[in-house]
Design an enzyme around this catalytic site. Structure first.
Site, PDB file in Angstrom:
ATOM      1  N   THR A  28      10.192  20.465  34.057  1.00  0.00           N
ATOM      2  CA  THR A  28      10.959  21.414  33.556  1.00  0.00           C
ATOM      3  C   THR A  28       9.220  21.306  32.969  1.00  0.00           C
ATOM      4  O   THR A  28       8.588  22.171  31.983  1.00  0.00           O
ATOM      5  CB  THR A  28      11.551  21.531  32.259  1.00  0.00           C
ATOM      6  OG1 THR A  28      12.796  21.337  32.869  1.00  0.00           O
ATOM      7  CG2 THR A  28      11.722  22.666  30.663  1.00  0.00           C
ATOM      8  N   SER A  72      12.656  18.431  40.047  1.00  0.00           N
ATOM      9  CA  SER A  72      13.489  17.526  40.769  1.00  0.00           C
ATOM     10  C   SER A  72      14.729  17.085  41.749  1.00  0.00           C
ATOM     11  O   SER A  72      15.234  16.166  42.122  1.00  0.00           O
ATOM     12  CB  SER A  72      13.486  16.279  39.332  1.00  0.00           C
ATOM     13  OG  SER A  72      14.046  16.488  38.296  1.00  0.00           O
ATOM     14  N   THR A 103      13.800  15.918  34.827  1.00  0.00           N
ATOM     15  CA  THR A 103      14.221  14.251  34.202  1.00  0.00           C
ATOM     16  C   THR A 103      15.729  14.126  34.903  1.00  0.00           C
ATOM     17  O   THR A 103      15.857  13.411  35.107  1.00  0.00           O
ATOM     18  CB  THR A 103      14.483  14.633  33.277  1.00  0.00           C
ATOM     19  OG1 THR A 103      15.102  16.506  32.631  1.00  0.00           O
ATOM     20  CG2 THR A 103      13.462  14.582  32.133  1.00  0.00           C
ATOM     21  N   ASP A 104      15.670  15.324  36.184  1.00  0.00           N
ATOM     22  CA  ASP A 104      17.727  15.109  36.643  1.00  0.00           C
ATOM     23  C   ASP A 104      17.510  14.051  37.056  1.00  0.00           C
ATOM     24  O   ASP A 104      18.238  13.327  37.625  1.00  0.00           O
ATOM     25  CB  ASP A 104      17.530  16.603  37.234  1.00  0.00           C
ATOM     26  CG  ASP A 104      18.015  17.909  36.571  1.00  0.00           C
ATOM     27  OD1 ASP A 104      18.126  16.955  35.558  1.00  0.00           O
ATOM     28  OD2 ASP A 104      18.085  18.973  36.244  1.00  0.00           O
TER      29      ASP A 104
HETATM   30  N1  ASP Z   1      16.308  20.610  36.523  1.00  0.00           N
HETATM   31  C1  ASP Z   1      15.117  20.188  36.161  1.00  0.00           C
HETATM   32  C2  ASP Z   1      14.300  18.790  37.210  1.00  0.00           C
HETATM   33  O1  ASP Z   1      14.538  18.192  36.833  1.00  0.00           O
HETATM   34  C3  ASP Z   1      14.416  19.422  34.862  1.00  0.00           C
HETATM   35  C4  ASP Z   1      13.993  18.830  33.758  1.00  0.00           C
HETATM   36  O2  ASP Z   1      12.826  19.117  34.654  1.00  0.00           O
HETATM   37  O3  ASP Z   1      14.370  17.960  33.353  1.00  0.00           O
HETATM   38  O4  ASP Z   1      12.978  19.625  37.640  1.00  0.00           O
END
Ligand code: ASP
Length: 355
Positions: A28, A72, A103-104
């Site tokens: 993100t 991710s 973050t995932d």
């Molecule tokens: N779905 C996103 C990812 O993990 C969420 C994020 O970036 O925090 O790539």
């Protein structure tokens, strides 16, 4: 791998005293809204437009971008090898590394890199954001700026944090102790079983006693061979032998992280233990970690976990599931015998378990 390299041209470039390599994998943080309102990765060469203050930092920054930045949730062993390879190849040229990552699955990637990069003596800071950098209230700016500062922080010319970490929302956590616990609020990560390595406020307060000391006699080695013939099996009241046996019958399966209740407890019924015993006899390693975020597995504390010990289930002590599953993948890739995998599971490779 066909990287895109961007050297950020900052006005003070010649006077920079330290250097950081940013590895932009996606997530993100580096996204912007397109015309339809969907989030898509933006060209990282434009980062100075988004955070102009970056040019005033006393840091020379180079960005290597994945050719196709990923969400991710799509991260794979190939991406882990690429991240480790980029760090390994550029190790001598930079003071530290910042990995921009969704973050995932950040806790999985940080755990894996902590095992792959053996002999690491420089900071590798994973960070990301809950809101894209272009959003008004984004947490990206603070996460990125502080990560850059931590990646170059030194005392007596030596890096303060020579390990793989996650920096997020004021907290610096050991990467292989962290867990994503929030999908909405900014405090997305926690490390219940290990103290934070630093907290950032007006100053960055380093908790030096918790940080892995520098081992300057060691040289960086990139251990890239991994094996993903592993799985996580989470217990739930109602699980049957049919389900368990079907899992253990998966062709090529070598290791299972068994997520048990509380301090490592499971049903004590015969069918359950027999199913585990059959799997272990076939040579499958079963590693017991708790479904709780904090605390540790103590096999034998309750009657319901005593038998796990006697059928040969290995205690994962206070490891997170993320650290445990990546450790299995790493050890099956690296070690020659089942006995070697088993013995190394219980000892810390990079501070992921309290022995
Ligand atoms: N779905 C996103 C990812 O993990 C969420 C994020 O970036 O925090 O790539």
């Amino acid at each position: 791998m066909n990287y895109k390299i961007v050297r950020l041209n900052t006005s003070l470039r010649t006077s920079k005293t330290s250097s950081v390599l940013i590895i932009y994998t996606g997530g993100t943080l580096g996204m912007a809204y397109d015309d339809s309102g969907a989030l898509v990765p933006f060209n990282f060469g434009q980062i100075l437009e988004k955070i102009p203050i970056l040019s005033n930092m006393n840091i020379a920054i180079t960005v290597i971008s994945f050719p196709e930045p990923i969400d991710s949730s799509n991260v794979s062993m190939k991406h882990w090898s690429d991240m480790a390879y980029i760090i390994y190849e550029n190790y001598d040229s930079y003071d530290g590394f910042v990995v921009l990552h969704g973050t995932d699955t950040m806790a999985y990637s940080a755990s894996m890199l902590s095992y792959m990069l053996q002999g690491l003596n420089k900071p590798v800071i994973f960070t990301g954001a809950q809101l894209p950098i272009s959003a008004m209230r984004s947490d990206a700016r603070e996460n990125l700026m502080t990560s850059l500062e931590i990646a170059t922080a030194k005392i007596n010319d030596e890096p303060i944090v020579p390990e793989v970490c996650i920096f997020f929302n004021h907290m610096l956590l050991r990467g292989n102790r962290a867990k994503k616990v929030q999908s909405v609020h900014f405090d997305a990560f926690e490390s219940e079983n290990y103290p934070p390595l630093a907290e950032s406020g007006i100053v960055i307060d380093y908790h030096t006693a918790a940080i892995r000391p520098l081992e300057s006699n060691k040289k960086l080695v990139n251990r890239s061979k991994l094996d993903n013939n592993v799985m996580v099996l989470k217990l739930f009241p109602g699980i049957t032998d049919k389900i368990m046996d079907a899992c253990f019958a998966i062709e090529g399966l070598k290791g299972v992280v068994l997520e048990t209740y509380g301090s490592g407890n499971s049903p004590s019924e015969k069918w359950f233990m027999q199913s585990l015993e059959r799997a272990i006899k076939k040579g499958i390693i079963i590693l017991n970690v708790s479904q709780c975020n904090g605390g540790r597995v103590i096999q034998g504390r309750y009657e319901t976990s005593k038998e796990l010990l006697s059928v040969g289930v290995i205690s994962g002590a206070d490891m997170t599931t993320e650290a445990a599953i990546t450790k299995l993948m790493f050890l099956f890739g690296q070690e020659k015998t089942l006995e070697d995998v088993k013995s190394k599971l219980m000892i810390p490779l990079a501070g992921e378990i309290t022995a």
